[in-house]
Motif scaffolding. Structure first.
Motif, PDB file in Angstrom:
ATOM      1  N   GLY A 190      32.583  82.535 -60.908  1.00 25.54           N
ATOM      2  CA  GLY A 190      31.192  82.115 -60.783  1.00 25.54           C
ATOM      3  C   GLY A 190      30.481  82.854 -59.657  1.00 25.54           C
ATOM      4  N   GLY A 222      32.254  78.475 -64.126  1.00 27.19           N
ATOM      5  CA  GLY A 222      31.622  79.705 -63.660  1.00 27.19           C
ATOM      6  C   GLY A 222      30.116  79.677 -63.862  1.00 27.19           C
ATOM      7  N   ARG A 224      28.574  77.527 -61.210  1.00 22.49           N
ATOM      8  CA  ARG A 224      28.516  78.192 -59.912  1.00 22.49           C
ATOM      9  C   ARG A 224      27.379  79.207 -59.847  1.00 22.49           C
ATOM     10  NH1 ARG A 224      30.417  76.093 -55.440  1.00 22.49           N
ATOM     11  NH2 ARG A 224      30.547  78.166 -54.517  1.00 22.49           N
TER      12      ARG A 224
END
Length: 420
Positions: free
Chosen positions: A57, A109, A112
């Motif tokens: 991420g 991810g 993030r």
């Protein structure tokens, strides 16, 4: 409405931006820390593998941040924040069905990326655009909202994990994202005070020169740098490199904090309490550093943050009692607040509001990469050595080394930039 309210509309902007900072904790490292142990036990995944989702991420956010920063300037933070809230809620809910590493990586991810790009840039650019003279305190309050989420999201996750399991915990957090933030960011966000006939801080008054070492300055005197001009200064890169390095330390500690304390024999309860203390003192530190950075030069304030982080990180690796876990977590939370508040104020004070989104988009790449490397580094060191000691010692040395960079990061002058 902005002109009819009995108080400055900037405080509405701050509250709205704060709601997005509160809910971004669905993808925060401290929230993931609560999930590391139960997921690794149930799914048989290594801690390095789980932390790698944060690393992915971070790398994706490093690619996303420049265009998101440009979007903030070009189309407004309302679009950026509303889109971010929608995506974050969906990605967090999706983690409830993430029973393979691939799905887990894709869902977390994505969260993030929103955490590091959409929320971080949109909220901080909005607040920095509405406040100049009071930028330090307003930014401190903004990240106080973030720290409130740091406290509550891990607690909520822990309770749901205990009674319903980690899959249901992700779903609850995702729904909470939409309930708390979607309405405010869509309905009340305005890009700049000038768009509705207002001035920063409510009156635009101020007392100091923007180009000097002081942090307080007026809207009339603030600098106005383009992205190209800012990229020609050493100050931008010094601040960005130092900030990225300290976020590397933050990520490497926070994501593995709960697992580290459990490994030290302190138990799940102490680990959860330490995370809560970390988050609570991030809130205390946000107000503290917001006050300090309005009174001391940015570079010296940031250097002090780095020094305290270096000492706390070194001590954290020696934790073997409940008292030490709580005390070190508190001090680490204070330093985390510093790396959130001080550079946010610093970029705006040094380069002004003209192209702040684009400038922050470029510098946020360093934060995203730092968080990605720190998260994975701690996990890899543990997987190979069975201990976090080597990682924590390396982080302390890195934090200490950033002080030299920060001392050199003087406020830039247009005369120092070579003609293109």
């Amino acid at each position: 409405m902005a002109q009819r309210l009995p108080f400055y509309y900037g405080w509405v902007i701050l509250t709205t931006a704060g709601s997005s900072m509160f809910v971004r904790n669905a993808a925060a490292s401290l929230t993931l820390a609560v999930f590391v142990y139960p997921i690794s036990q149930e799914m048989g995944w290594s801690r390095g593998l789980i932390a790698g989702a944060a690393g992915l991420g971070g790398l994706l956010a490093s690619v996303a941040s420049p265009p998101v920063g440009w979007l903030c300037d070009r189309y407004g933070v309302r679009l950026v924040l509303t889109t971010g809230v929608l995506i974050l809620g969906l990605s967090t809910i999706s983690l409830g069905w993430a029973t393979t590493p691939l799905v887990f990586y894709l869902a977390y991810g994505t969260g993030r990326v929103v955490f590091s790009s959409f929320m971080q840039l949109g909220a901080s650019v909005a607040v920095s655009s509405w406040f100049v003279r009071q930028r330090g305190r307003a930014t401190g309050i903004l990240f106080l909202s973030h720290s409130a989420g740091m406290v509550l999201f891990p607690i909520i996750a822990s309770l749901v994990i205990q009674h319903r399991g980690w899959q249901d915990a992700w779903i609850v957090l995702g729904v909470l994202v939409w309930v708390v933030a979607l309405g405010p960011v869509y309905l009340f966000t305005i890009q700049r005070p000038e768009d509705v006939g207002l001035k920063p801080d409510g009156d635009g008054a101020g007392t100091a020169d923007a180009g000097g070492e002081t942090s307080l300055h007026s809207a009339q005197d603030e600098p106005a740098w383009t992205l190209r001009e800012a990229m020609g200064t050493s100050s931008l890169w010094l601040l960005a490199t130092a900030t990225g390095s300290l976020f590397l330390v933050q990520s490497g500690i926070n994501i593995h904090q709960a697992a580290f304390l459990i490994d030290r024999g302190l138990g799940v309860g102490v680990a959860s309490a330490a995370i809560s203390v970390n988050a609570a003192f991030t809130g205390v530190g946000s107000i503290l550093w917001g006050w300090v950075v309005e009174r001391l030069p940015v570079r010296y304030t940031f250097a002090l943050v780095a020094l305290i982080m270096a000492a706390t990180t070194a001590l954290f690796g020696t934790t073997d009692s409940v008292a030490e876990a709580i005390i070190y977590s508190a001090f680490f939370g204070i330093t985390v607040a510093g790396i959130l508040v001080v550079p946010t104020v610093g970029y705006a004070n040094y380069f002004g509001r003209r192209s702040l989104g684009a400038i922050r988009g470029v510098t946020e790449v360093f934060v995203s990469v730092g968080q990605a490397v720190g998260a994975v580094a701690s996990g890899i060191v543990f997987d190979f050595t069975g201990s976090y000691q080597g990682a924590f010692l390396g982080f302390a040395i890195l934090a200490l080394a950033t002080i030299s960079l920060l001392v050199l990061a003087r406020p830039p002058q247009k005369s120092d930039v070579p003609l293109m």
